[in-house]
Design a protein around this motif. Structure first.
Motif, mmCIF file in Angstrom:
data_model
loop_
_atom_site.group_PDB
_atom_site.id
_atom_site.type_symbol
_atom_site.label_atom_id
_atom_site.label_comp_id
_atom_site.label_asym_id
_atom_site.label_seq_id
_atom_site.Cartn_x
_atom_site.Cartn_y
_atom_site.Cartn_z
ATOM 1 N N LEU A 2 -15.242 61.105 77.381
ATOM 2 C CA LEU A 2 -15.591 59.619 76.983
ATOM 3 C C LEU A 2 -14.558 58.575 77.476
ATOM 4 N N GLN A 3 -14.803 57.595 78.266
ATOM 5 C CA GLN A 3 -13.764 56.554 78.467
ATOM 6 C C GLN A 3 -14.734 55.167 78.665
ATOM 7 N N LEU A 4 -14.046 54.302 78.202
ATOM 8 C CA LEU A 4 -14.792 52.830 78.252
ATOM 9 C C LEU A 4 -13.896 52.015 78.970
ATOM 10 N N VAL A 5 -14.185 51.166 79.688
ATOM 11 C CA VAL A 5 -13.111 50.138 80.409
ATOM 12 C C VAL A 5 -13.451 48.892 80.006
ATOM 13 N N PHE A 27 -20.484 58.698 81.150
ATOM 14 C CA PHE A 27 -21.498 58.876 80.293
ATOM 15 C C PHE A 27 -22.376 57.447 80.197
ATOM 16 N N THR A 28 -23.775 57.397 80.021
ATOM 17 C CA THR A 28 -24.431 56.100 79.747
ATOM 18 C C THR A 28 -24.176 55.416 78.371
ATOM 19 N N LEU A 29 -24.090 54.217 78.645
ATOM 20 C CA LEU A 29 -24.194 53.475 77.341
ATOM 21 C C LEU A 29 -25.387 52.989 76.562
ATOM 22 N N ASN A 75 -26.014 49.176 82.360
ATOM 23 C CA ASN A 75 -25.214 50.182 81.613
ATOM 24 C C ASN A 75 -23.933 49.553 81.462
ATOM 25 N N LYS A 76 -23.788 48.307 81.160
ATOM 26 C CA LYS A 76 -22.705 47.448 80.419
ATOM 27 C C LYS A 76 -23.108 46.857 79.351
ATOM 28 N N PHE A 93 -11.503 45.005 72.322
ATOM 29 C CA PHE A 93 -11.692 46.396 72.260
ATOM 30 C C PHE A 93 -13.143 46.662 72.511
ATOM 31 N N CYS A 94 -13.734 47.600 73.434
ATOM 32 C CA CYS A 94 -14.989 47.899 73.116
ATOM 33 C C CYS A 94 -15.186 49.623 72.760
ATOM 34 N N ALA A 95 -16.116 50.066 71.851
ATOM 35 C CA ALA A 95 -16.029 51.231 71.161
ATOM 36 C C ALA A 95 -17.645 51.552 71.350
ATOM 37 N N ALA A 96 -17.549 52.763 71.419
ATOM 38 C CA ALA A 96 -19.030 53.547 71.498
ATOM 39 C C ALA A 96 -19.436 54.555 70.395
ATOM 40 N N ALA A 97 -20.282 54.565 69.614
ATOM 41 C CA ALA A 97 -21.038 55.574 68.872
ATOM 42 C C ALA A 97 -22.210 55.978 69.020
#
Length: 126
Positions: A2-5, A27-29, A75-76, A93-97
């Motif tokens: 999983l990568q975020l940009v 992956f989808t956000l 999806n952003k 930074f963005c982060a996903a959980a």
């Protein structure tokens, strides 16, 4: 993996605006809670905004409330930052959980987020 940009950082004068964007690779956000953290030199990483997986909750730190807006689009996840101040200078930074009980009335912990971006520099200076 999983990568975020993140994108959209830069140099802006006090009182100006920037829009940061967070995109996902692999992956989808849409079903994730997405947070924006920032870290200034010599300071701890702090959560400044969060949007829950179904958009039912948003969180803003007191330092940015009324100036920053978090929202999803195609999806952003974006962070619209207005009325920027020199103290907003930091790496963002963005982060996903995935899961429940995020983006509530108190800051989430960085360790609770599984995916992170590399960060984008925001500098507010005249």
């Amino acid at each position: 993996q999983l990568q975020l940009v993140e994108s959209g950082g830069g140099l802006v004068q006090p009182g100006g605006s920037l829009r940061l964007s967070c995109a996902a690779s692999g992956f989808t956000l849409d079903y994730n809670n997405i947070a924006w953290f920032r870290q200034a030199p010599g300071k701890e990483r702090e959560e400044i905004s969060c949007i829950s997986s179904r958009n039912e909750n948003t969180y803003y730190a007191d330092s940015v409330k009324g100036r920053f807006t978090i929202f999803r689009d195609s999806n952003k996840v974006h962070l619209q930052m207005n009325s920027l101040k020199p103290e907003d200078t930091a790496v963002y930074f963005c982060a996903a959980a995935y899961g429940y009980n995020y983006c509530l009335g108190s800051p989430d912990k960085p360790d609770d987020f599984a995916a992170w971006g590399q960060g984008t520099q925001v500098t507010v200076s005249s």
